[in-house]
Write a protein that holds these residues in place. Structure first.
Motif: not given
Length: 333
Positions: A48-52, A174-181
């Motif tokens: 979702r972060g990447h898509r933004r 940055h979306l705080d609740d979303v990361s690949a990790t």
């Protein structure tokens, strides 16, 4: 390797899609004096972060009448930098497919080391962004880093270089609740539903169906034994509800192209049978007629049903599989 949606270098909409693109190929769709809006990153998971970030890049390109270009860098190979490559959420072909679906006119997936050797931030901005891609605007996440193996460039350095080489820089929060990790951490525990919330879709693994021990067929539940690429982010051992889909890939059989079935999925070593290596197996509900050997498939995970259990008898195992199938049917209907 070129993996367009339709033969050649372009898909049905004239978009260029390249995997393992060499430096000389980047921006090949940008002609003459034409300029582009560029986004750059690893984009593993295309979450979702990447898509933004990606959607903003495409929107800016459309507003200005420019080409939208995504340059996707692969992680370093384990042999090149041991321990540096995390488990992969989406392979290069899938990453290009997802980004193209967001509206990019060109997607170049670049293997580690294909860029200018040792390029620092300044050289990268000049030779890649300004000269090859002819960037008018570069859209990145606010935590973006670039330039050389130590990634010493940040957004402020990029802005300074943009002033020098005539491109603008726009950042996306940055979306705080979303990361690949974080997504990888959820998968390690088998929480595929939490992973899906961050991805914005179910997590999937892909691979070619190979011959296994055929125990599922003997039990009345023939499974597709999926050989996944090295470093694939596979959820924790257990039984899952999800889907099995046939994915068209060049040079592989195109049987059942585009078909998708609800599936009960087993990940692990099948503890009832000793000495079995870890596998991903999917049983397409109510289908015992499929011939999938050699076919490229995707397995999508909707929910975890249970952990793996060693059963005292084959009968007890079959009873549990029936229960898993019915639970899958409910969750995927």
């Amino acid at each position: 390797m070129i993996v367009p949606s339709v033969g050649g270098n372009a898909d049905a909409h004239g978009r260029l899609v390249r995997v393992d693109a060499g430096t000389s190929e980047w921006g090949r769709g940008v002609q003459g004096s034409e300029r582009s809006v560029v986004t750059i990153g690893v984009f593993d998971g295309v979450h979702r972060g990447h898509r933004r970030v990606a959607e903003r890049a495409v929107a800016v390109a459309r507003e200005r009448g420019l080409r939208a270009v995504a340059v996707v860098f692969e992680r370093p190979d384990e042999a090149v930098r041991p321990g540096a490559r995390p488990q992969v959420l989406t392979g290069p072909r899938r990453r290009a497919e997802l980004l193209t679906g967001l509206g990019f006119d060109e997607v170049d997936v670049v293997p580690f080391g294909a860029g200018p050797p040792g390029a620092g931030p300044g050289e990268f901005a000049q030779s890649v962004l300004a000269e090859r891609l002819r960037a008018a605007v570069v859209v990145v996440g606010e935590r973006f880093t670039f330039g050389g193996q130590d990634a010493s460039g940040d957004v402020e350095i990029l802005r300074t270089l943009g002033d020098k080489y005539d491109f603008e820089v726009e950042t996306v929060p940055h979306l705080d609740d979303v990361s690949a990790t974080s997504i990888r951490e959820r998968l390690v525990t088998g929480d595929v539903e939490a992973a899906a919330r961050q991805l914005g879709r179910p997590h999937r693994v892909e691979g070619v169906v190979v011959r296994g021990y055929q125990r599922g067929r003997q039990l009345g539940f023939p499974t597709a034994n999926v050989e996944t690429p090295q470093h694939t982010a596979i959820p924790a051992d257990g039984v899952y509800a999800g889907w099995l889909e046939c994915v068209p890939v060049a040079n592989l059989p195109a049987l059942y192209e585009g078909e998708r079935w609800p599936a009960a999925i087993s990940v692990g070593t099948n503890p009832t049978f000793e000495g079995v290596p870890r596998t991903v197996e999917a049983y397409a509900l109510d289908r015992d007629d499929l011939e999938l050997y050699g076919v490229h498939v995707a397995v999508e995970f909707a929910a975890r049903l249970r952990g793996n259990t060693r059963f005292d008898s084959i009968e007890a195992l079959i009873d549990q599989i029936h229960a898993d199938v019915e639970a899958t049917r409910r969750l995927t209907s």
